[in-house]
Structures are given as structure tokens and as C-alpha cells.
Motif scaffolding. Structure first.
Motif, short mmCIF file in Angstrom:
data_model
loop_
_atom_site.label_atom_id
_atom_site.label_comp_id
_atom_site.label_asym_id
_atom_site.label_seq_id
_atom_site.Cartn_x
_atom_site.Cartn_y
_atom_site.Cartn_z
N HIS A 110 -1.88 -7.22 -0.07
CA HIS A 110 -2.25 -6.12 0.83
C HIS A 110 -1.45 -6.15 2.13
O HIS A 110 -0.88 -5.16 2.54
CB HIS A 110 -3.75 -6.13 1.12
N ASN A 134 -5.10 1.70 -7.48
CA ASN A 134 -4.33 0.47 -7.78
C ASN A 134 -5.26 -0.70 -8.08
O ASN A 134 -4.79 -1.82 -8.31
CB ASN A 134 -3.36 0.15 -6.64
N HIS A 137 -3.03 3.27 5.23
CA HIS A 137 -1.93 2.33 5.07
C HIS A 137 -0.68 2.97 4.48
O HIS A 137 0.32 2.29 4.26
CB HIS A 137 -2.40 1.14 4.25
N GLU A 188 -17.10 3.04 0.64
CA GLU A 188 -17.76 3.43 1.89
C GLU A 188 -18.87 4.44 1.60
O GLU A 188 -18.61 5.48 0.97
CB GLU A 188 -16.75 4.03 2.88
N GLN A 239 -6.89 -2.48 -6.37
CA GLN A 239 -6.82 -3.58 -5.41
C GLN A 239 -7.31 -3.08 -4.07
O GLN A 239 -7.04 -1.93 -3.69
CB GLN A 239 -5.37 -4.05 -5.24
N SER A 240 -8.00 -3.96 -3.36
CA SER A 240 -8.39 -3.64 -1.99
C SER A 240 -7.66 -4.63 -1.09
O SER A 240 -6.50 -4.95 -1.33
CB SER A 240 -9.90 -3.70 -1.85
N LEU A 241 -8.32 -5.12 -0.04
CA LEU A 241 -7.65 -6.06 0.84
C LEU A 241 -7.72 -7.47 0.25
O LEU A 241 -6.72 -8.16 0.12
CB LEU A 241 -8.29 -6.01 2.23
N LYS A 243 -4.10 8.35 3.31
CA LYS A 243 -4.78 7.04 3.41
C LYS A 243 -4.08 6.22 4.50
O LYS A 243 -2.84 6.26 4.61
CB LYS A 243 -4.81 6.33 2.05
N GLY A 284 -7.36 5.58 -0.74
CA GLY A 284 -7.29 4.23 -1.28
C GLY A 284 -8.53 3.97 -2.11
O GLY A 284 -9.62 4.42 -1.73
N ASP A 285 -8.42 3.26 -3.23
CA ASP A 285 -9.60 3.12 -4.08
C ASP A 285 -10.73 2.37 -3.38
O ASP A 285 -11.91 2.64 -3.62
CB ASP A 285 -9.29 2.53 -5.46
N ALA A 286 -10.38 1.45 -2.48
CA ALA A 286 -11.45 0.73 -1.76
C ALA A 286 -12.23 1.67 -0.84
O ALA A 286 -13.37 1.39 -0.48
CB ALA A 286 -10.88 -0.43 -0.97
N VAL A 289 -11.54 3.40 7.17
CA VAL A 289 -11.45 3.94 5.82
C VAL A 289 -12.69 4.76 5.45
O VAL A 289 -13.80 4.46 5.89
CB VAL A 289 -11.17 2.86 4.75
N GLY A 317 -7.79 5.73 9.45
CA GLY A 317 -7.73 4.34 9.94
C GLY A 317 -9.01 3.61 9.60
O GLY A 317 -8.98 2.54 9.01
N SER A 325 0.84 -1.21 0.00
CA SER A 325 0.00 0.00 0.00
C SER A 325 0.87 1.25 0.00
O SER A 325 0.52 2.26 -0.61
CB SER A 325 -0.89 0.04 1.24
N LYS A 353 -0.30 -1.67 -7.03
CA LYS A 353 -0.06 -1.90 -5.61
C LYS A 353 1.25 -2.68 -5.45
O LYS A 353 1.44 -3.71 -6.08
CB LYS A 353 -1.24 -2.67 -5.01
C1 LIG Z 1 -14.08 0.95 7.86
C2 LIG Z 1 -12.97 -0.03 7.60
N1 LIG Z 1 -13.27 -1.25 7.12
C3 LIG Z 1 -12.29 -2.15 6.90
C4 LIG Z 1 -10.99 -1.84 7.14
C5 LIG Z 1 -9.92 -2.89 6.87
N2 LIG Z 1 -9.17 -2.52 5.67
C6 LIG Z 1 -8.06 -1.84 5.77
S1 LIG Z 1 -7.42 -1.46 4.31
C7 LIG Z 1 -8.62 -2.23 3.46
C8 LIG Z 1 -8.60 -2.22 1.97
C9 LIG Z 1 -7.94 -0.99 1.50
O1 LIG Z 1 -7.86 -0.93 0.13
P1 LIG Z 1 -7.56 0.44 -0.56
O2 LIG Z 1 -8.37 1.51 0.08
O3 LIG Z 1 -7.72 0.23 -1.99
O4 LIG Z 1 -6.07 0.71 -0.11
P2 LIG Z 1 -4.72 0.27 -0.82
O5 LIG Z 1 -5.08 -0.62 -1.96
O6 LIG Z 1 -4.11 1.52 -1.27
O7 LIG Z 1 -3.97 -0.41 0.27
C10 LIG Z 1 -9.51 -2.77 4.33
C11 LIG Z 1 -10.69 -3.53 3.94
C12 LIG Z 1 -10.71 -0.53 7.63
N3 LIG Z 1 -9.48 -0.12 7.90
N4 LIG Z 1 -11.71 0.34 7.81
#
Ligand SMILES: Cc1ncc(C[n+]2csc(CCOP(=O)(O)OP(=O)(O)O)c2C)c(N)n1
Ligand SMILES: [Mg+2]
Length: 794
Positions: free
Chosen positions: A348, A200, A83, A175, A202-204, A81, A169-171, A132, A130, A56, A335
């Protein structure tokens, strides 16, 4: 050690780009090394995986480097973001704002937090992240509050408005709170916000669906945002311009995200096979591909916009020149870019192995023992790099006190009078709240300064939470003047809803998460914008739950505000079970940095309102929560001890020494408790009646006193220990509140007395209060039954 402040010298733009690329290398190394250090170079005493997010971090290195070293100005405020925390700390290290020792403490007790934290990581963190989505949305409301401060003439004259930037972060865009904030931001015509999406794909868990972004882009545009897509870097663009290049572009455009990610992970040979299989016969394509080595081909095919600093800087600068329209940059990235697991869908939480780290070290030209050196392994000289860092606009000082600003406190009158109540007239705490605030809103005498600094806000429940009279006096805030059409047409209405830049009420749509994000931003105004605001947010008590994560987030950032939740509990009787809150008193106890109260009478409320405005301004203060009700009660005539109300409880009728029983009540069930108490006293003349204004404060002080005793820091008893001391050791105690009984149940453990807690532990339902109090056992009979139970021999 910190990096020494270097001497400023001018560097040619071309040279700055070259140096920026070197700094990117350093950030990639340092962020990976911080995480590696946390995982492999400290003793592991509990067998738990330490974790971290090297992929990340790698994904957004160029985005963050371009922003921090070329684009951001000191007055800009950033949500990073979660991470990418290590990248953020590495940037501050290079800027001389973070110590080398601290970098080695990532994820360690007392060290750098995994995700940037305002309260624990120091003044460089503008917004904690933290959970997200929340930090992203907060930038919108931060910008709104910045405008509020400027339009009310409260800003420092020398401090221009800054841009609010989220590195996203794209994930995070999954939200829902993001879209709530977009809509609210549109209504308020929010300016100066940039969201830079680290796209990227990609998420988790996985690679995100290909077609998603088309949808999201459309949503942004519909909300009045500019959308800038940075898909390809300069080298790829140059290749596309050559014969055969269009075919190559089409192929990449059509390439599914998951295939693209897999080829990235596999590297140059795999790219060549795939490209030749599909494009080998296209004229010109081989001429592009064949001269390149596998590594060069891999580098070309991963030259995406989000990894190309020139593309990024050009886009940011162009947008800067455009003005203050909110803008979403969709920066395509990979990523794990530059790391062995680049593109792998499971990367991730992936960590480089020790062997991978060793070869990465060699690639980065870092000598053992020099891992933390700021310029180790870079080609440019230290002097030149130092000059580069000193020349970045963001390196300039924002204010003499740093990035966390100081704002003078607002004078709060020594006391605030409760509303005058005619004899025999009943009053609810909610009505009293509206009356007191309206009186403050007159801005007379001692309350003038207080009135100027209060800002109210509410998610579409302004009138029904009794804020109407205050709003009529102070007006609704809007960046633009808007007339009240009803008023202009002389149509009768109790509400005057003209909007103006000098208004002091921020009217929100119904989404409760936005309420708490706005309270977060308003409640950090002293730190972020140098102007102290006293925010008051009202919401129906049950719907605190709807915004709970954002409320917790506000407290985590130490935002200072007053939350007034009303009406609450079964007193919403005819509204039924979905509107009758049960768990909120427990949230009040459990939530850190939030002092929670439930007054029963208007005089207590007045004490607590005054306390709230004072407490939220103290360095060791906090946000305050008042749980109110629309149930009108007869008001006692008495002289209250404000300190007791603030401490959380006092004897309305003190018990005789050694009394066998007492009744404790909280909030609008006071009449039932009082009536039961009168009946009880006929048989138990020594019985006491305890008024509880805050189980939260009583409980917190009890824990703190025990901690102090354990640690030898004084032996003073806490308020609840003192209050319960006159009762016999085995005395019975019946407690009652319109909320979950566990809020009081702990009091039995204070002195080992026999506590029978009454309260609501099931969903409510529609009814009137007599029916509901009988059904849920809050009525006088239930209290007397509980007294009998408490008096039974053990
Ligand atoms: C509200 C919430 N739900 C779940 C998580 C667990 N979590 C942390 S990062 C992540 C995925 C992040 O993906 P993305 O936002 O795309 O970040 P990147 O790919 O840049 O690491 C998840 C599900 C969290 N931190 N906050
Ligand atoms: Mg992602």
C-alpha cells in the motif's frame, strides 16, 4: 509548460484503443514518477518519509484512463479515490489542464496535495477526497442536488445533467457512511451515479476476505442499483473459451485472494508451478499454458477486467445505453499492476527503490531528463497522440469559465426582523429561528428572492428543530409528486408533508453524516451546477458529533451552508447526558471555514441569520453555524449594533474605565449572568456585562490581528482586545456558557486578566435547569462565587 491544445482529427476506434493503451503507460509512468520525485529527488530536510501510493495508482490506471479518455463528458462530476491523486493530475496534464511544473510539486509546500483537494488543487477537482468513503457518498448527493437545480429551473439551459462518478477503493466499502448514503439515495430515487470499485482486494494492512463481495453486491442490488462485475479481461476470456479453459476459470474463481495476490507478486514461473500442480492433468490446460513464456503467462493470469480497457469501455458504454440507473461496477484489479510489487500484500505505501525505478524507466523507454515529457517513450507520434487527446469528449469545455462555474449572488435584504414578542412573553432562539424562517418562507417583498434560494434539510428532526412552518410553506422536495396522505384524508396535523419537485426541504433519514454530505453538495451547487443555493441544515447539537467527519469534510471543500444545531447543552435538561452537548463550542472554535455563533436573544439571532445568508455567498466567506436552545428567555428591548453581534461580542453593560471586574456570558445562561451582575454591581458599581455571541469569531479575529501586527500589516486591535481594554490590567473576568469552559478560557490571555471560566466539563444528566445549573455551577450563586474568586488578590 502545459500540453498544447492539439487539432481534432477523427481516429478509427481500433486505433483509439491502441492509443489509449499508450496513454495508460504514460499515466503509470507519470504517477509513479511524481511520487518518486517527491520522495527521492527533493532535499529531505526533516528526515520524515514523504510517502505516496504507487501501487494504489497503478491499480486503477486503466479504469481512470477508460473513464477520462473515452466515457466522461464535461458535465460529469468525479470523486477520485484519494490515493489515485497522482493519476488524476497526470490525466489533467495530458489534457493540458495541469502544468508540468506543478506535477513536480506533489506533497510539497504550496504544491499538489497528496489527495485531490478542491480548495488547493484548483478547479479540475470536483470533489475532494481523503477521508475514505466520504467522496464516494458525496457523488450520490451531488446528483440529487443537480436534480434539485434542474427541477427548480435554476440550471443553465445549455448544460445537461451530468453523471456523478466515484472511483472507489474497495476498502472504502467498509465505511458505514457508504451504506447510509445508499439507503438515503434509494429513498430519493437518485439517478446518474456510477461507483467504479477498484477491486484489488487489498486495503492498507492486508488482503480482504474472499466472500465479502458477494454480500456487498447483494446490498447494492437491494438498494436498486445495477451491479456490473468485470472480473476477467479479453485474453483470459479467450483462454476460457478453449478446451480446458473452463477448468482454468474454475481454478481462478476458487483461488483465494491472498494466494492469487502472492502468485501475482511471484510472477510467471510461480503461476506455472501452481497451475500445473493443480490442473496439469486437466485435458487442454497444458495446450493453453505451455506455449506461453513466463512473462506471457503472468500477463495472461493478471488480465483482469479492471486492467482491460476494452472490457471496461464496453461495460461503461453498455450501461450508458441502459439509462440513468445507479450502477456499481466491480472491476477486478491488482494493486501495483505493472510495478515490481504488484500483488504484494504490503504494497500500500510501498515505494519503488531507485534501482527499481531505473529499470522501470528503461522498460518505459524514458530518457534521463525527459521524465516529464508527455509523449516520451510512446510508440505513436506526438501528432497522433495529441489528436487522440483532443478527441476525447471530456476535453471539451464545460462552460466559458471552466469546470468551476460562476453563479450570481442572491439578494439578501439589508436586515431581517426578529419576531415580534408580546410584552412579558419569553422566547427561545430555536422558536425565533422557526418564526423568522417561516416569515421568510412567505416569500414576500424583499425576501422573495432569498426565499426561492433557501433549501432546508434535516435528519429526521425537521419538526423538533422548528422547521415545520417553513416546510408547510415551501413544501418537501422529491423528484416525483407524492401526496400527503394525512392531508388528503383530512386528518388533523400541523405538518403538511406533500412532496413535489418544486419543494424546498430535503427530508433525510436520521443519519447525521448524510446531513453534512447533503449540505456539502448543496453548498457547492454554485460551483458545480451554476446555481446558488442557500442551504440550511438543522440537527440536535449533540449529534453534530455523529456527523463530524462529514462536517469537517464539507468545510474542507469550502461548501457554503448554514448549520443550525438545536437544542444544545444542559438546556435539554430532562433528556439526560447523551443529549446534552458539551464540546460543540470548542468544535466551533477549532473548525476552519465555519463561523460559529451562539446567540442568547432573538434580536441577535435575526442579525446572525441575515449575516449567514450574506456571508456564505462571499468569496472570502464561509459556512456558518448557529448553536441554539429551547430555553425561553425574556427579550430585551434595545437597539443592537449588528456589526458587534457579528464580530462576536459587545458590552451589554459597559464597564467603567479601570473596572476591577466583569461578567461575560454566552447563550441561554444570560438570565443567570444578568442576575449575578445586578448583585455584583451593588458592590462593584463599575463592573461590566459582556455578551458573547461567538468565542470563535473573537478568537479568530484576535489571532488574525496578532498575525497582521507580526507581519507589519496594520496595528488595529481585534474586537476582544478593544472590548477588554477598559478593564483594569489585573481585572477579574468571570465567563459562563452552557458548554465547555475552555471555549472562553483563552480570553484571560488577551490582556493578561484573571479569568475564571464557568461551563460544563462533565457528562450531564437528567434534571431540571435549577438542579443542573447548580450541579454544574452555572447558576447565579456559582457566578457570584466565581466573581469573589476573581477579585481575590493575586
Ligand atoms: C476514514 C479513513 N480511515 C483511514 C484512512 C487511512 N487509509 C488510507 S487508504 C486506506 C486503505 C485503502 O484501501 P483501498 O480503499 O482498497 O484503496 P487501494 O487499495 O486502492 O489503495 C486506509 C486505511 C483514511 N484515509 N480515511
Ligand atoms: Mg484496495
Amino acid at each position: 509548460m502545459t500540453v498544447q491544445g492539439p487539432i481534432r482529427t477523427e481516429l478509427a476506434p481500433g486505433r483509439r484503443r491502441a492509443l489509449l493503451r499508450q496513454v495508460e503507460r504514460k499515466l503509470l509512468w507519470l504517477s509513479a514518477w511524481m511520487i518518486h520525485n517527491a520522495n527521492h529527488l527533493r532535499p529531505n530536510r526533516d528526515g520524515l518519509k514523504v510517502g505516496g501510493h504507487q501501487a494504489s495508482c497503478a491499480s486503477c490506471i486503466s479504469i481512470m484512463a477508460a473513464l477520462y479518455f473515452e466515457i466522461l463528458r464535461p458535465q460529469d462530476r468525479v470523486a477520485v479515490k484519494p490515493h489515485a491523486g497522482p493519476v488524476f493530475h497526470a490525466i489533467n496534464y495530458l489534457l493540458g489542464r495541469q502544468s508540468r511544473e506543478k506535477l513536480g510539486t506533489l506533497r510539497q509546500f504550496g504544491g499538489i496535495q497528496p489527495y485531490p483537494s478542491r480548495t488547493k488543487d484548483g478547479p479540475e477537482v470536483d470533489f475532494s477526497t481523503g477521508s475514505v468513503g466520504l467522496g464516494v457518498a458525496l457523488t450520490t448527493f451531488g446528483s440529487l442536488v443537480q436534480d434539485y437545480v434542474h427541477l427548480h429551473g435554476m440550471a443553465r439551459p445549455e448544460m445537461p445533467r451530468g453523471r456523478h462518478v466515484a472511483i472507489v477503493g474497495d476498502a472504502e466499502l467498509d465505511e458505514g457512511n457508504i451504506y447510509e448514503a445508499l439507503l438515503e439515495g434509494w429513498k430519493h430515487d437518485v439517478r446518474n451515479v456510477w461507483w467504479v470499485v477498484d477491486y484489488n482486494r487489498q486495503s492498507l494492512d492486508s488482503v480482504v476476505p474472499d466472500r465479502l463481495f458477494g454480500r456487498i453486491e447483494g446490498l447494492f442490488r437491494d438498494m436498486g442499483w445495477n451491479v456490473v462485475t468485470l472480473k476477467y479481461g479479453r485474453r483470459l476470456e479467450a483462454a476460457f473459451a478453449r478446451p480446458g479453459g473452463e477448468a482454468l476459470r474454475r481454478w481462478i474463481d476458487d483461488c483465494p485472494n491472498s494466494l492469487y495476490a502472492a502468485l501475482t507478486f511471484q510472477g510467471g514461473a510461480a503461476w506455472r508451478n501452481a497451475l500445473l500442480a493443480e490442473l496439469g492433468r486437466e485435458p487442454g490446460v497444458r495446450a493453453i499454458l505451455d506455449p506461453l513464456s513466463d512473462d506471457e503467462l503472468a500477463a495472461l493470469m493478471t488480465n483482469l477486467g479492471g486492467h482491460d480497457s476494452e472490457t471496461l469501455i464496453e461495460a461503461f458504454r453498455a450501461q450508458d445505453a441502459e439509462g440513468d440507473q445507479p450502477t456499481c461496477f466491480i472491476a477486478y484489479t491488482i494493486k501495483g499492476m505493472g510495478l515490481p510489487f504488484a500483488g504484494h500484500k504490503d504494497n500500500h505505501a510501498g515505494l519503488m527503490t531507485k534501482e527499481q525505478m531505473e529499470s522501470f524507466r528503461a522498460q518505459m523507454r524514458i530518457r534521463p531528463g525527459h521524465e516529464w515529457d508527455p509523449f516520451e517513450g510512446l510508440e505513436a507520434t506526438e501528432a497522433e497522440l495529441a489528436a487522440f487527446l483532443a478527441g476525447t469528449p471530456f476535453a471539451a469545455t464545460l462552460a466559458p469559465e471552466g469546470r468551476r462555474l460562476a453563479a450570481p449572488r442572491v439578494q439578501v435584504p439589508d436586515s431581517i426582523a426578529p419576531p415580534r414578542v408580546a410584552p412579558g412573553r419569553k422566547l427561545s432562539t430555536q422558536a425565533a429561528f422557526g418564526d423568522i424562517l417561516a416569515e421568510i418562507g412567505r416569500g414576500q417583498g424583499e425576501a422573495a428572492e432569498l426565499a426561492r434560494h433557501i433549501v432546508t434539510t434535516s435528519p429526521d428532526v425537521t419538526v423538533s428543530t422548528s422547521l415545520g412552518p417553513w416546510v408547510n410553506r415551501r413544501g418537501i422536495f422529491d423528484r416525483h409528486m407524492k401526496n400527503d396522505v394525512f392531508r388528503d384524508a383530512k386528518l388533523a396535523s400541523a405538518q403538511r408533508w406533500g412532496m413535489a419537485p418544486e419543494g424546498q426541504h430535503v427530508e433525510l433519514g436520521i443519519a447525521e453524516q448524510n446531513l453534512f454530505l447533503v449540505l456539502s453538495a448543496l453548498g457547492l451547487s454554485h460551483d458545480l451546477y451554476g446555481a446558488r443555493l442557500l442551504p440550511v441544515g438543522t440537527v440536535y447539537d449533540p449529534f453534530v458529533n455523529r456527523g463530524l467527519d462529514a462536517l469537517i469534510y464539507a468545510c474542507y471543500q469550502d461548501a457554503r451552508f448554514l448549520l443550525v444545531s438545536t437544542p444544545s447543552g444542559l438546556t435539554l435538561a430532562p433528556e439526560g447526558g447523551q443529549h446534552q452537548s458539551v464540546n460543540t463550542p470548542l468544535i466551533g472554535i477549532a473548525q476552519d471555514r465555519l463561523a460559529s455563533y451562539e446567540p442568547a436573544h432573538a434580536d441577535e439571532l435575526a442579525v446572525l441569520l441575515r449575516h449567514a445568508f450574506h456571508h456564505m455567498q462571499q468569496p472570502d466567506g464561509s459556512a456558518v453555524w448557529l448553536r441554539l436552545s429551547t430555553r425561553a428567555l425574556a427579550q430585551p428591548e434595545r437597539a443592537l449594533d449588528p456589526a458587534a453581534v457579528i464580530a462576536g461580542g459587545y458590552w451589554a453593560v459597559p464597564p467603567a474605565a479601570g473596572a476591577r471586574i466583569a461578567i461575560a456570558y454566552q447563550g441561554p445562561v444570560a438570565p443567570e449572568a444578568m442576575e449575578a451582575f445586578e448583585a455584583l454591581r451593588a458592590e462593584e458599581p463599575g463592573a461590566g456585562l459582556l455578551a458573547i455571541t461567538s468565542p470563535d469569531r473573537l478568537h479568530a479575529e484576535w489571532l488574525a490581528a496578532r498575525r497582521a501586527r507580526r507581519e507589519g500589516r496594520g496595528r488595529a486591535p481585534s474586537t476582544i482586545e478593544r472590548l477588554l481594554a477598559p478593564l483594569a490590567p489585573g481585572a477579574g473576568l468571570v465567563s459562563v456558557l452552557d458548554g465547555h469552559p475552555a471555549a472562553h478560557a483563552w480570553m484571560g490571555a488577551v490582556r493578561g486578566q484573571r479569568l475564571v471560566p464557568l461551563g460544563v466539563d462533565r457528562f450531564g444528566q437528567a434534571g431540571d435547569l435549577p438542579d443542573l445549573y447548580r450541579e454544574y455551577r452555572l447558576d447565579t450563586d456559582a457566578i457570584l462565587d466565581a466573581c469573589a474568586e476573581a477579585l481575590l488578590p493575586a
